[in-house]
Design a protein around this motif. Structure first.
Motif, PDB file in Angstrom:
ATOM      1  N   THR A 124       0.832  -1.209   0.000  1.00  0.00           N
ATOM      2  CA  THR A 124       0.000   0.000   0.000  1.00  0.00           C
ATOM      3  C   THR A 124       0.859   1.247   0.000  1.00  0.00           C
ATOM      4  N   SER A 125       1.858   1.285   0.874  1.00  0.00           N
ATOM      5  CA  SER A 125       2.741   2.448   0.940  1.00  0.00           C
ATOM      6  C   SER A 125       3.526   2.624  -0.350  1.00  0.00           C
ATOM      7  N   ALA A 126       3.979   1.517  -0.940  1.00  0.00           N
ATOM      8  CA  ALA A 126       4.723   1.615  -2.197  1.00  0.00           C
ATOM      9  C   ALA A 126       3.840   2.149  -3.322  1.00  0.00           C
ATOM     10  N   ALA A 127       2.587   1.691  -3.374  1.00  0.00           N
ATOM     11  CA  ALA A 127       1.663   2.205  -4.398  1.00  0.00           C
ATOM     12  C   ALA A 127       1.384   3.688  -4.179  1.00  0.00           C
ATOM     13  N   ILE A 128       1.291   4.110  -2.928  1.00  0.00           N
ATOM     14  CA  ILE A 128       1.107   5.539  -2.634  1.00  0.00           C
ATOM     15  C   ILE A 128       2.313   6.341  -3.110  1.00  0.00           C
ATOM     16  N   MET A 129       3.519   5.801  -2.925  1.00  0.00           N
ATOM     17  CA  MET A 129       4.718   6.476  -3.402  1.00  0.00           C
ATOM     18  C   MET A 129       4.687   6.655  -4.916  1.00  0.00           C
ATOM     19  N   VAL A 130       4.265   5.613  -5.636  1.00  0.00           N
ATOM     20  CA  VAL A 130       4.171   5.714  -7.093  1.00  0.00           C
ATOM     21  C   VAL A 130       3.117   6.743  -7.491  1.00  0.00           C
ATOM     22  N   LEU A 131       1.972   6.734  -6.801  1.00  0.00           N
ATOM     23  CA  LEU A 131       0.905   7.696  -7.099  1.00  0.00           C
ATOM     24  C   LEU A 131       1.364   9.114  -6.821  1.00  0.00           C
ATOM     25  N   LEU A 132       2.041   9.333  -5.701  1.00  0.00           N
ATOM     26  CA  LEU A 132       2.568  10.665  -5.395  1.00  0.00           C
ATOM     27  C   LEU A 132       3.596  11.108  -6.436  1.00  0.00           C
ATOM     28  N   GLY A 133       4.374  10.152  -6.940  1.00  0.00           N
ATOM     29  CA  GLY A 133       5.335  10.489  -7.991  1.00  0.00           C
ATOM     30  C   GLY A 133       4.648  10.975  -9.255  1.00  0.00           C
ATOM     31  N   PHE A 134       3.569  10.280  -9.665  1.00  0.00           N
ATOM     32  CA  PHE A 134       2.818  10.715 -10.844  1.00  0.00           C
ATOM     33  C   PHE A 134       2.208  12.098 -10.614  1.00  0.00           C
ATOM     34  N   LEU A 135       1.626  12.324  -9.443  1.00  0.00           N
ATOM     35  CA  LEU A 135       1.010  13.618  -9.153  1.00  0.00           C
ATOM     36  C   LEU A 135       2.054  14.727  -9.144  1.00  0.00           C
ATOM     37  N   ALA A 136       3.224  14.456  -8.577  1.00  0.00           N
ATOM     38  CA  ALA A 136       4.288  15.461  -8.559  1.00  0.00           C
ATOM     39  C   ALA A 136       4.757  15.791  -9.972  1.00  0.00           C
ATOM     40  N   LEU A 137       4.880  14.767 -10.826  1.00  0.00           N
ATOM     41  CA  LEU A 137       5.293  15.007 -12.210  1.00  0.00           C
ATOM     42  C   LEU A 137       4.260  15.844 -12.958  1.00  0.00           C
ATOM     43  N   MET A 138       2.987  15.569 -12.748  1.00  0.00           N
ATOM     44  CA  MET A 138       1.945  16.325 -13.440  1.00  0.00           C
ATOM     45  C   MET A 138       1.916  17.772 -12.972  1.00  0.00           C
ATOM     46  N   ASN A 139       2.060  18.007 -11.680  1.00  0.00           N
ATOM     47  CA  ASN A 139       2.094  19.382 -11.184  1.00  0.00           C
ATOM     48  C   ASN A 139       3.364  20.104 -11.632  1.00  0.00           C
ATOM     49  N   LEU A 140       4.489  19.380 -11.687  1.00  0.00           N
ATOM     50  CA  LEU A 140       5.721  19.980 -12.190  1.00  0.00           C
ATOM     51  C   LEU A 140       5.575  20.354 -13.656  1.00  0.00           C
ATOM     52  N   LEU A 141       4.922  19.497 -14.434  1.00  0.00           N
ATOM     53  CA  LEU A 141       4.674  19.809 -15.841  1.00  0.00           C
ATOM     54  C   LEU A 141       3.816  21.056 -15.985  1.00  0.00           C
ATOM     55  N   ALA A 142       2.813  21.202 -15.125  1.00  0.00           N
ATOM     56  CA  ALA A 142       1.972  22.402 -15.172  1.00  0.00           C
ATOM     57  C   ALA A 142       2.778  23.661 -14.875  1.00  0.00           C
TER      58      ALA A 142
END
Length: 437
Positions: free
Chosen positions: A408-426
């Motif tokens: 669960t924690s590892a999947a959250i880390m991956v999800l947070l990584g995707f969200l951070a990349l999308m916000n960085l792209l914005a």
């Protein structure tokens, strides 16, 4: 006579000055306290965030590594109950679990009895039998031979190796018995246990066994869902923003529409899930638990955000751009498409990416349309059964298996990584294309 009034005036002035100084001091004290409260609030928020991230990362890092056990596997025809490895029918019913079990018993010849054999076999993942089967299918000539294989260990053995299970606890308080710990120590002493990067976590779908569960199915489901969301919400949202800002008459009807758009942005996301369940599934009969329906629901939820951000970007374009284009003979449509829209597009893209990031992290509306189902196979299209990353986190967090906590924690880390990349792209898009007037 004149000295007394002057002294009285000076005393009054001194009193007023003292009162003024006291009020100023009190005001400055209030400002300092307010500043201290603000700093304390920010510090507390950062501290809680640091604690949350530390907890997630400390629990999830172990999922990126898995434990393997070395076995001497004998492809004995009698043990497998086959005589022709090239026969698919025989391979379908071959007893590969027995081959793995015999390999363990050969490694630990002192083990006897059904209970001890079961305890020994529980140290190896059930996926070991499938690996033995795949090896024999690839190389039928192995029948009757012996081969050294590294097979995946069970989640309990993995928890022992990464320190999650405390060996110093009494036997009654841990899942691994003392006898199993002795077998593990013998394997470690013989160099027959190895820790490797867990590629399974990134290449496979969900599983009942924690050691073989992965997020790839959820990642693909999230991709298909976001593709549908983007394909619907971006053109509709931009078109609605252009019409409301540039062409719609300013009357009572448009005011009601604008108010409703702003209100929709604050509607709880689960309401959109109920709407999707009632319309897309029950009325139109679209398949449940499909990225197509998930994308339609998330499009409804994302549209208000895109419309609001797109209208703000259009408003930010100076009126002089419009006036200059109109003065040169351009039509209203030409002014909008050739001048206003290109200048407003960076802000529109930024708002769209933020809206998509919000959609990526949504769970409640997707639960209502059935995307909480247990999905093992990787979805191959927009109508296949699928789940998404946030729902996968929800499913694993509700699992009784202790090893799923790290998953669960590892999947959250991956999800947070995707969200951070999308916000960085914005942010990068805004800085690259933004123009100041």
């Amino acid at each position: 006579m004149t000295d007394q009034p002057l002294n009285a005036i000076e005393r009054m002035a001194a009193v007023k000055q003292e009162r003024l100084n006291a009020r100023l001091k009190a005001r400055y004290n209030r400002e300092r306290r307010f500043k201290a409260y603000g700093i304390a609030s920010i510090t507390a928020g950062l501290a809680f965030l640091a604690i949350l991230l530390f907890t997630i990362f400390s629990q999830g890092m172990s999922s990126f590594w898995s434990t393997f056990v070395q076995l001497e596997v004998s492809y004995d025809a009698e043990a497998l109950y086959i005589d022709d490895a090239s026969d698919p029918e025989q391979m379908r019913y071959a007893d590969f679990d027995n081959a793995v079990r015999q390999s363990l018993l050969q490694r630990f010849p002192d083990v006897s009895g059904r209970a001890d054999t079961r305890a020994l076999s529980s140290l190896i993942s059930t996926s070991a039998a499938y690996k033995v089967r795949d090896r024999l299918i690839e190389n039928p000539d192995l029948l009757g031979e012996t081969e050294t294989l590294w097979v995946l260990a069970d989640d309990d053995l993995d928890l022992v190796m990464n320190g999650t299970i405390d060996r110093n606890l009494p036997e009654s308080e841990r899942r691994v018995t003392d006898q199993q710990l002795q077998w593990i120590d013998q394997l470690i002493a013989g160099g027959e246990i190895d820790r490797r990067f867990n590629t399974t976590f990134f290449t496979r779908g969900d599983s009942r066994d924690p050691e073989t569960a992965g997020i790839w199915g959820a990642v693909v489901g999230s991709f298909y869902t976001l593709v549908v969301t983007l394909a619907l919400s971006f053109p509709i949202g931009v078109a609605a923003a252009i019409y409301l800002e540039e062409f719609a008459p300013k009357n009572r009807l448009t005011e009601i529409i604008e108010v409703n758009i702003n209100n929709l942005a604050a509607v709880p996301s689960i309401v959109f899930g109920l709407l999707g369940l009632a319309i897309f599934i029950n009325f139109f009969g679209l398949p449940r638990s499909a990225p197509l329906v998930g994308g339609l629901v998330l499009s409804l939820m994302t549209l208000p955000t895109i419309i609001i951000s797109s209208r703000a970007s259009i408003k930010a374009v100076p009126p002089s751009i419009r006036d200059a284009a109109m003065g040169l003979g351009a039509s209203k449509m030409q002014v909008t498409l050739h001048h206003v829209l290109p200048l407003a597009m960076p802000g529109m893209l930024t708002g769209t990416i933020i809206g998509m990031a919000q959609a990526l992290g949504e769970t409640a509306p997707l639960l209502m349309i059935g995307m909480v189902a247990f999905i093992v196979d990787i979805p191959q299209g927009f109508t296949d059964a699928a789940t998404v990353l946030p729902v996968q986190v929800f499913i694993w967090s509700d699992s009784p298996e202790r090893a799923f906590i790290a998953k669960t924690s590892a999947a959250i880390m991956v999800l947070l990584g995707f969200l951070a990349l999308m916000n960085l792209l914005a942010v990068l898009l805004r800085r690259k294309f933004e123009r100041r007037w």
